[in-house]
Write a protein that holds these residues in place. Structure first.
Motif, short mmCIF file in Angstrom:
data_model
loop_
_atom_site.label_atom_id
_atom_site.label_comp_id
_atom_site.label_asym_id
_atom_site.label_seq_id
_atom_site.Cartn_x
_atom_site.Cartn_y
_atom_site.Cartn_z
N GLY A 141 0.81 -1.21 0.00
CA GLY A 141 0.00 0.00 0.00
C GLY A 141 0.84 1.26 0.00
O GLY A 141 0.54 2.22 -0.72
N VAL A 142 1.90 1.28 0.78
CA VAL A 142 2.79 2.44 0.83
C VAL A 142 3.44 2.67 -0.53
O VAL A 142 3.50 3.79 -1.03
CB VAL A 142 3.86 2.27 1.93
CG1 VAL A 142 4.93 3.36 1.81
CG2 VAL A 142 3.22 2.31 3.32
N HIS A 143 3.93 1.59 -1.14
CA HIS A 143 4.54 1.73 -2.46
C HIS A 143 3.52 2.19 -3.50
O HIS A 143 3.83 3.02 -4.36
CB HIS A 143 5.15 0.39 -2.90
CG HIS A 143 6.50 0.12 -2.32
ND1 HIS A 143 7.66 0.67 -2.83
CD2 HIS A 143 6.87 -0.63 -1.24
CE1 HIS A 143 8.69 0.26 -2.11
NE2 HIS A 143 8.24 -0.53 -1.14
N ALA A 144 2.28 1.69 -3.39
CA ALA A 144 1.25 2.04 -4.37
C ALA A 144 0.91 3.52 -4.32
O ALA A 144 0.90 4.21 -5.34
CB ALA A 144 -0.01 1.20 -4.14
N VAL A 145 0.62 4.03 -3.11
CA VAL A 145 0.22 5.44 -3.02
C VAL A 145 1.40 6.36 -3.33
O VAL A 145 1.22 7.43 -3.91
CB VAL A 145 -0.39 5.77 -1.64
CG1 VAL A 145 -1.67 4.97 -1.40
CG2 VAL A 145 0.59 5.55 -0.50
#
Length: 218
Positions: A114-118
């Protein structure tokens, strides 16, 4: 390197999340704070790439802190940390500019993804959160699904292709590779999609994609 601000009023939870983030060599936690006002101050001071905010915090809650960070430090992307039973808060946060919703008790790999995606410009909702948010927003599910299909019908075929991949949580760069387009073209499509769907951000557009049965596999 993705620079992360972490805000959670529970010290044990904050330490656990920070420990998970520390296992990823591409992520650096630049600040840890325990309330929303401190989160806003830290966003101004450290200019992180991503702010991970607990929804319920003292002094200033995560929803209010997210709105202020999005307005005052627009280069920082906001993702909310949530637990089961906070679906109403998540629904409200959709209008506040948050780009992601991550479940605290979820798989650690999901948190890192999630951190990488956002950070990469994509919208990200933990899968279990997505289903619950859609259910919460869709008390009259048939009516909402029908309305979503009507809104999507106004898009061109290419815009629907882009929306389907956006709904699957892909970033502009990933969509460009999947559809063999230039990233700038995808960015233009996304802007048009948000305008035509009257969606404030990618998360709202992703919800419409799911309601319309359009979201593709990631």
């Amino acid at each position: 390197m993705i620079r992360v601000l972490l805000a959670d009023d529970e010290a044990m939870m904050r330490a656990g999340i920070a420990a998970i983030l520390a296992t990823d060599a591409g992520i650096e936690v630049v600040a840890e704070v325990g309330d929303g006002r401190a989160a806003v101050d830290a966003a101004h001071r450290y200019r992180p790439d991503v702010a991970l905010l607990d929804i319920r915090m003292p002094v200033l809650d995560g929803l209010a802190a997210a709105q202020r960070i999005r307005l005052e430090v627009p280069a920082t992307v906001v993702a909310m940390l949530t637990t089961f039973g906070e679906d109403d808060y998540v629904a409200r946060a959709l209008g506040g500019g948050a780009n992601g919703f991550l479940l605290k008790s979820g798989d650690p790999r999901e948190l890192l993804a999630g951190v990488h995606a956002v950070a990469g410009g994509a919208a990200y909702l933990s899968p279990s959160v997505t289903h619950r948010v859609i259910a919460r927003l869709g008390r009259d599910r048939l009516a909402r699904d029908s309305a979503a299909r009507d809104r999507v019908a106004a898009l061109t075929d290419r815009e629907r292709d882009v929306l389907a991949l956006l709904g699957a949580g892909l970033s502009n760069a990933q969509i460009a590779r999947r559809l063999h387009l230039v990233e700038g073209t995808v960015k233009a499509h996304v802007s048009t999609i948000l305008l035509r769907l009257d969606a404030r951000n990618r998360v709202q557009a992703a919800i419409v994609a799911h309601e319309a049965g359009l979201a593709a596999d990631g």
